[in-house]
Design a protein around this motif. Structure first.
Motif, short mmCIF file in Angstrom:
data_model
loop_
_atom_site.label_atom_id
_atom_site.label_comp_id
_atom_site.label_asym_id
_atom_site.label_seq_id
_atom_site.Cartn_x
_atom_site.Cartn_y
_atom_site.Cartn_z
N ASN A 164 0.82 -1.21 0.00
CA ASN A 164 0.00 0.00 0.00
C ASN A 164 0.85 1.26 0.00
O ASN A 164 0.42 2.31 -0.47
CB ASN A 164 -0.93 0.01 1.21
CG ASN A 164 -2.07 -0.98 1.07
OD1 ASN A 164 -2.36 -1.44 -0.03
ND2 ASN A 164 -2.70 -1.34 2.17
N VAL A 191 -11.75 -7.74 -7.42
CA VAL A 191 -10.53 -7.05 -6.97
C VAL A 191 -9.55 -6.90 -8.12
O VAL A 191 -8.97 -5.83 -8.33
CB VAL A 191 -9.88 -7.82 -5.79
CG1 VAL A 191 -8.53 -7.20 -5.44
CG2 VAL A 191 -10.79 -7.81 -4.58
N ASN A 240 -8.80 -3.07 -9.89
CA ASN A 240 -7.44 -2.55 -9.86
C ASN A 240 -6.85 -2.45 -11.27
O ASN A 240 -6.17 -1.47 -11.60
CB ASN A 240 -6.55 -3.43 -8.99
CG ASN A 240 -6.67 -3.12 -7.52
OD1 ASN A 240 -6.44 -2.00 -7.08
ND2 ASN A 240 -7.04 -4.11 -6.73
N PHE A 300 -4.96 3.10 -7.32
CA PHE A 300 -5.15 1.70 -7.68
C PHE A 300 -3.81 0.99 -7.79
O PHE A 300 -2.81 1.57 -8.21
CB PHE A 300 -5.94 1.58 -8.98
CG PHE A 300 -7.38 1.96 -8.83
CD1 PHE A 300 -8.33 1.02 -8.44
CD2 PHE A 300 -7.79 3.27 -9.06
CE1 PHE A 300 -9.66 1.37 -8.28
CE2 PHE A 300 -9.12 3.63 -8.91
CZ PHE A 300 -10.06 2.69 -8.52
N PRO A 342 -2.90 -5.28 -10.19
CA PRO A 342 -4.02 -6.20 -10.00
C PRO A 342 -3.61 -7.62 -9.63
O PRO A 342 -4.31 -8.30 -8.89
CB PRO A 342 -4.74 -6.18 -11.36
CG PRO A 342 -3.70 -5.73 -12.33
CD PRO A 342 -2.81 -4.79 -11.58
N SER A 390 -2.06 -7.56 -5.95
CA SER A 390 -3.11 -7.26 -4.96
C SER A 390 -3.85 -8.52 -4.51
O SER A 390 -4.46 -8.52 -3.44
CB SER A 390 -4.10 -6.25 -5.54
OG SER A 390 -4.79 -6.79 -6.66
N THR A 447 -13.47 -4.11 -0.57
CA THR A 447 -12.06 -4.40 -0.29
C THR A 447 -11.15 -3.43 -1.02
O THR A 447 -10.21 -2.87 -0.45
CB THR A 447 -11.71 -5.84 -0.70
OG1 THR A 447 -12.47 -6.76 0.09
CG2 THR A 447 -10.22 -6.12 -0.49
N VAL A 448 -11.42 -3.20 -2.30
CA VAL A 448 -10.60 -2.28 -3.10
C VAL A 448 -10.70 -0.86 -2.55
O VAL A 448 -9.69 -0.15 -2.41
CB VAL A 448 -11.03 -2.32 -4.58
CG1 VAL A 448 -10.36 -1.20 -5.37
CG2 VAL A 448 -10.68 -3.66 -5.19
N ARG A 470 -8.91 -0.80 1.01
CA ARG A 470 -7.46 -1.00 0.87
C ARG A 470 -6.78 0.21 0.25
O ARG A 470 -5.72 0.64 0.70
CB ARG A 470 -7.19 -2.23 0.01
CG ARG A 470 -7.09 -3.54 0.75
CD ARG A 470 -6.59 -4.61 -0.20
NE ARG A 470 -6.35 -5.88 0.48
CZ ARG A 470 -5.79 -6.92 -0.10
NH1 ARG A 470 -5.40 -6.84 -1.36
NH2 ARG A 470 -5.60 -8.05 0.57
N ASN A 471 -7.37 0.75 -0.81
CA ASN A 471 -6.69 1.77 -1.61
C ASN A 471 -6.92 3.19 -1.12
O ASN A 471 -6.08 4.07 -1.38
CB ASN A 471 -7.14 1.67 -3.07
CG ASN A 471 -6.72 0.37 -3.72
OD1 ASN A 471 -5.93 -0.39 -3.16
ND2 ASN A 471 -7.27 0.09 -4.89
#
Length: 265
Positions: free
Chosen positions: A111, A164, A168, A179, A182, A185, A223-224, A227-228
């Protein structure tokens, strides 16, 4: 700690002990970091069983995954203990040792844009992380076995992982900020463990086919986003909890004649 809560409720309600009492503490333990004090594990396990399962009436009636309820309590109450792991600089393995130091997990580094781990290292589990998320080859093999044996529905992890990856990938393709890669991730954090062993929980997941696809997509979307763009590095816990709450609503979508699958609440 978990079985103590189960036994207490069984005696008060004068009902037999739930034969699946071991599932929640086992999953909960696999979500813990290796250095976390055992008293925190006991508190979180008891909290998850009490507030995530027993107050709803026991197994089969709970709306939220009890292990995630306990983990959510730990994440908020003891955040310093949920992002550490042992690193032995002498041999490069993340194991307890005299000369061990605390380091960030692959997800945190990822991240930050500082990921130094290869996919092979992530697959073999020679990286820091929780007890259940590191050995990803084992997770994938056992996860596929669950799908083959039909102990878990393939639509949920497929929709989750696919969402996901797609979001991404699309974000990078469009040049949008925030982002991530992919492919990588999918291998950092507890995504694979959550996809195969938590999101597929037959009690808290929807029961209809279309609902399961939407459920997996929703988990992937949250989640995306978390997380992002949010404070917490891992969004899976919050994503699954949020979709647990929406699960019963999703089962109202589609033809009313479509039967609920076995295990429906």
């Amino acid at each position: 700690a978990a079985v103590a809560v189960e036994v207490l409720f069984a005696k008060v309600r004068k009902r037999p002990l739930d034969p699946a009492w071991f599932v929640t503490p086992l999953v909960f333990a696999l979500l813990m970091t290796p250095t976390i004090p055992l008293w925190i594990v006991a508190v979180g396990s008891a909290f998850g069983v009490f507030f995530g399962k027993m107050v709803f009436g026991g197994y089969g009636k709970n709306v939220f995954n009890p292990a995630l309820v306990g983990l959510l309590f730990i994440l908020i109450s003891f955040p310093a203990f949920t992002a550490v792991a042992w690193f032995d600089p002498a041999n490069g393995w993340y194991t307890p040792g005299v000369d061990a130091v605390i380091t960030a997990t692959p997800l945190i580094l990822f991240n930050r844009g500082q990921n130094t781990f290869t996919i092979l290292q992530l697959l073999l589990g020679v990286v820091p992380g929780t007890l259940g998320e590191t050995f990803r080859i084992g997770i994938i093999v056992l996860g596929i076995l669950l799908l083959i044996l039909k102990a878990a529905d393939f639509r949920i992890p497929l929709a989750f992982i696919g969402t996901v990856f797609a979001l991404n990938g699309l974000g990078l393709l469009l040049g949008l900020e925030g982002f991530k890669d992919p492919v990588m991730s999918l291998f950092v954090g507890g995504l694979l463990f959550g996809a195969f062993f938590i999101a597929t929980d037959p009690v808290t997941a929807p029961q209809k086919g279309l609902s399961k696809i939407l459920y997996g997509i929703g988990i992937g979307l949250f989640t995306v986003i978390i997380r992002n763009f949010a404070t917490f590095p891992e969004g899976i816990v919050f994503a699954i909890i949020l979709m647990n709450a929406i699960g019963p609503l999703l089962d109202t979508i589609g033809p009313s004649k479509e039967p609920l699958e076995e295990g429906s609440r």
